[in-house]
Design an enzyme around this catalytic site. Structure first.
Site, mmCIF file in Angstrom:
data_model
loop_
_atom_site.group_PDB
_atom_site.id
_atom_site.type_symbol
_atom_site.label_atom_id
_atom_site.label_comp_id
_atom_site.label_asym_id
_atom_site.label_seq_id
_atom_site.Cartn_x
_atom_site.Cartn_y
_atom_site.Cartn_z
ATOM 1 N N ALA A 126 -71.010 10.076 -77.205
ATOM 2 C CA ALA A 126 -71.800 10.730 -78.253
ATOM 3 C C ALA A 126 -70.944 11.392 -79.318
ATOM 4 O O ALA A 126 -71.437 11.807 -80.359
ATOM 5 C CB ALA A 126 -72.722 11.776 -77.617
ATOM 6 N N ARG B 25 -61.109 11.841 -85.455
ATOM 7 C CA ARG B 25 -59.736 11.421 -85.730
ATOM 8 C C ARG B 25 -59.619 9.953 -86.128
ATOM 9 O O ARG B 25 -58.597 9.509 -86.607
ATOM 10 C CB ARG B 25 -58.846 11.718 -84.495
ATOM 11 C CG ARG B 25 -58.601 13.187 -84.274
ATOM 12 C CD ARG B 25 -58.038 13.486 -82.883
ATOM 13 N NE ARG B 25 -59.072 13.545 -81.846
ATOM 14 C CZ ARG B 25 -58.840 13.761 -80.559
ATOM 15 N NH1 ARG B 25 -57.616 13.926 -80.124
ATOM 16 N NH2 ARG B 25 -59.840 13.796 -79.691
ATOM 17 N N LEU C 272 -69.539 8.530 -71.581
ATOM 18 C CA LEU C 272 -69.681 9.525 -72.663
ATOM 19 C C LEU C 272 -69.311 8.884 -73.999
ATOM 20 O O LEU C 272 -68.167 8.473 -74.196
ATOM 21 C CB LEU C 272 -68.774 10.734 -72.402
ATOM 22 C CG LEU C 272 -68.898 11.399 -71.021
ATOM 23 C CD1 LEU C 272 -68.025 12.653 -70.974
ATOM 24 C CD2 LEU C 272 -70.345 11.748 -70.694
HETATM 25 C C1 UD1 Z 1 -60.898 14.694 -72.918
HETATM 26 C C2 UD1 Z 1 -60.653 15.738 -71.817
HETATM 27 C C3 UD1 Z 1 -59.172 15.858 -71.543
HETATM 28 C C4 UD1 Z 1 -58.597 14.506 -71.182
HETATM 29 C C5 UD1 Z 1 -58.926 13.461 -72.243
HETATM 30 C C6 UD1 Z 1 -58.531 12.094 -71.751
HETATM 31 C C7 UD1 Z 1 -62.469 17.337 -72.073
HETATM 32 C C8 UD1 Z 1 -62.857 18.712 -72.443
HETATM 33 N N1 UD1 Z 1 -61.187 17.018 -72.210
HETATM 34 O O1 UD1 Z 1 -60.287 15.192 -74.114
HETATM 35 O O2 UD1 Z 1 -58.950 16.752 -70.450
HETATM 36 O O3 UD1 Z 1 -57.190 14.622 -70.976
HETATM 37 O O4 UD1 Z 1 -60.334 13.454 -72.517
HETATM 38 O O5 UD1 Z 1 -58.748 11.134 -72.713
HETATM 39 O O6 UD1 Z 1 -63.300 16.588 -71.619
HETATM 40 N N2 UD1 Z 1 -68.124 13.199 -76.112
HETATM 41 C C9 UD1 Z 1 -69.493 13.302 -76.077
HETATM 42 N N3 UD1 Z 1 -70.085 14.461 -76.488
HETATM 43 C C10 UD1 Z 1 -69.374 15.529 -76.911
HETATM 44 C C11 UD1 Z 1 -67.970 15.424 -76.954
HETATM 45 C C12 UD1 Z 1 -67.361 14.248 -76.537
HETATM 46 O O7 UD1 Z 1 -70.193 12.363 -75.676
HETATM 47 O O8 UD1 Z 1 -69.997 16.552 -77.249
HETATM 48 C C13 UD1 Z 1 -67.497 11.929 -75.683
HETATM 49 C C14 UD1 Z 1 -66.680 11.274 -76.787
HETATM 50 O O9 UD1 Z 1 -67.497 10.375 -77.513
HETATM 51 C C15 UD1 Z 1 -65.570 10.590 -76.016
HETATM 52 C C16 UD1 Z 1 -65.437 11.392 -74.726
HETATM 53 O O10 UD1 Z 1 -66.586 12.194 -74.625
HETATM 54 O O11 UD1 Z 1 -65.893 9.252 -75.680
HETATM 55 C C17 UD1 Z 1 -64.187 12.258 -74.726
HETATM 56 O O12 UD1 Z 1 -64.245 13.158 -75.814
HETATM 57 P P1 UD1 Z 1 -62.960 13.520 -76.683
HETATM 58 O O13 UD1 Z 1 -63.365 14.487 -77.721
HETATM 59 O O14 UD1 Z 1 -62.257 12.301 -77.089
HETATM 60 O O15 UD1 Z 1 -62.105 14.301 -75.566
HETATM 61 P P2 UD1 Z 1 -60.536 14.509 -75.574
HETATM 62 O O16 UD1 Z 1 -60.188 15.538 -76.579
HETATM 63 O O17 UD1 Z 1 -59.859 13.203 -75.646
HETATM 64 CA CA CA Z 2 -60.514 11.132 -76.179
#
Ligand code: UD1
Ligand code: CA
Length: 455
Positions: free
Chosen positions: A11, A16, A9
């Site tokens: 995207a 931050r 993932l």
């Molecule tokens: C996420 C988890 C959380 C976990 C943490 C660990 C969810 C809802 N929560 O939170 O439980 O403890 O990771 O690091 O998943 N991304 C996409 N598309 C989107 C949103 C995010 O591709 O629409 C990707 C981001 O680029 C990233 C990853 O997913 O690489 C995680 O997203 P992020 O927003 O960092 O999640 P956390 O808030 O860290």
């Molecule tokens: Ca994260």
């Protein structure tokens, strides 16, 4: 293991980070975060990798393709959450796949961890497995709530936690594996009915459980792998962790680091026994350094191959090869595509680019040598320049054959050839070839005017 697939993932906006660069392209020392994640998947034997891209997708695609053109991309037009992200790979998932999903911002997860998670999933015959870790300060991480059998009850995001849930210290690391069929079937059931109005991947386990399967929790063996990079501070922590691991590895293999905290080594580098590295040294890319070398202080070596018993003091070496027993520096600059044979000296304020230097030749001080083939036992005295570029910006070659001597402060105007054992007189501007054993001298004859100064 043809039915193993990975979905990374990547995207998200990475808000931050406060950056123009997509989060996964930020560097952990000398490589981008996404490179480490791809490595970990490949190292676990997964050759079918899909990356979900959206925010600044083209930059990520361009970078990843240079590394491995077999990786596939799925586009998430709007970033509606991690669950929505993984849905974008639906058409690439088959029912009998085991699908590893990993957050692109978890660069330190090892292939060993991924492998053990996959076997944990298979052995327990789970519908899926989440990787968990225990932390003192769970902060914004998703909480892992177990059932009475130690399997997963559900994952609750921080913003959706009640007071008791918030205190739970077992958290979701952001790495999962799922049975393909169950993963696909869960997509229709996901909603954004939560505090952040996002489609959470962390709700998928609940739907798989509701379909009658148990969902496993695999505890991470090495907590140092759990360092997300949501902010610049976390990026620096991840970099620090990785560098420390690499330093320890080299020391365990017999390399002396005088001041480990001040020595930076790529995970791709190899270093031989009894080499000593002084502080302020950066070793990047797939560099190989032999045994018994003395590197640093303050040297920067990038993607180069260094032999045994070499000294490189306060110098920069890029994409070049250096033979055994060479002495480089202090303050030498060896630019790409130099092949320096053994027992050579490239000394202070010598810059070389695209040259071959034969055995036992010396380029000791204040020299520019570019686009040159220099033979064995050649001595190039102080201040010599190979003038390789003509007024049409074309580069030309200088050839200096074995045993030649180039006197101080001479310019060799390329293309030009200095024959075997030939000599160039100091201060010459050489525009024509100098044959074997000849003396080439090209400067004005000295004029002495007696009693010139009137008293
Ligand atoms: C996420 C988890 C959380 C976990 C943490 C660990 C969810 C809802 N929560 O939170 O439980 O403890 O990771 O690091 O998943 N991304 C996409 N598309 C989107 C949103 C995010 O591709 O629409 C990707 C981001 O680029 C990233 C990853 O997913 O690489 C995680 O997203 P992020 O927003 O960092 O999640 P956390 O808030 O860290
Ligand atoms: Ca994260």
């Amino acid at each position: 293991m043809s039915n193993l697939k990975a979905i990374i993932l990547a995207a998200g906006k990475g808000t931050r980070m406060k950056s123009e660069l997509p989060k996964v392209l930020h560097k952990i020392y000398d490589r981008c975060a996404i490179d480490y994640v791809c490595d970990a998947c490949e190292g676990a034997g997964i050759d079918n990798i899909n990356i979900i891209v959206g925010h600044k997708a083209e930059q990520i695609v361009e970078h990843v393709k240079k590394r491995n053109e077999n990786i596939k991309f799925c586009y998430q037009e709007q970033q509606l959450g991690t669950g929505h992200a993984v849905m974008q790979a639906k058409n690439n998932i088959n029912d009998d796949d085991i699908v590893l999903v990993i957050n692109g911002d978890q660069p330190l997860i090892s292939s060993k961890t991924i492998k053990s998670m996959i076997s944990f999933c298979k052995q327990g015959n789970y519908g899926g497995v989440v990787l968990s870790g225990i932390v003192d300060f769970p902060g914004s991480l998703g909480r892992v709530i177990r059932d009475d059998n130690g399997n997963l009850n559900r994952i609750v995001e921080k913003k959706d936690c009640n007071e008791d849930e918030e205190k739970i210290k077992e958290v979701n690391i952001g790495v999962y594996c799922f049975k393909g069929k169950l993963l696909k079937e869960s997509f229709d059931k996901l909603d954004d009915n939560n505090a952040q109005n996002e489609y959470y991947i962390t709700d998928i386990p609940m739907h798989i459980k509701n379909a009658g399967y148990s969902f496993g929790v695999c505890a991470i063996a090495d907590m140092s792998e759990f360092q997300g990079i949501n902010s610049r501070e976390e990026l620096s922590l991840a970099t620090c962790t990785l560098l420390n691991k690499t330093r320890k590895l080299h020391m365990a293999n017999g390399v002396t680091l005088i001041d480990p905290a001040n020595t930076y080594i790529s995970i791709d580098a190899k270093i031989g026994r009894d080499t000593i590295i002084y502080p302020g040294t950066n070793i990047q890319g797939e560099t190989e350094i032999g045994q018994n070398c003395i590197i640093g202080p303050n040297s920067h070596i990038i993607s180069s191959k260094i032999g045994n018993n070499v000294t490189i003091e306060t110098s920069k070496v890029t994409e070049s090869t250096i033979g055994d027993y060479c002495k480089i520096g202090p303050f030498a600059h060896i630019r790409p595509n130099c092949n320096i044979s053994k027992k050579c000296k490239v000394g202070s304020f010598a810059e070389t680019k695209n040259i071959t230097l034969g055995e036992n030749s010396k380029v000791p001080h204040l020299i520019y040598a570019g686009d040159s083939d220099i033979g064995k036992n050649v001595e190039i005295a102080c201040g010599v320049i190979t003038a390789n570029m003509n007024i049409n910006w074309e580069k030309n070659k200088t050839v200096i054959e074995d045993g030649a001597f180039i006197g101080c402060n001479s310019t060799l105007l390329a293309p030009v050839k200095i024959g075997k054992d030939a000599i160039v007189g100091a201060g010459s501007v050489i525009t024509e070839d100098v044959p074997q054993n000849a003396l080439g001298i090209a400067r004005q004859k000295q004029v002495v005017k007696e009693n010139y100064k009137k008293n």
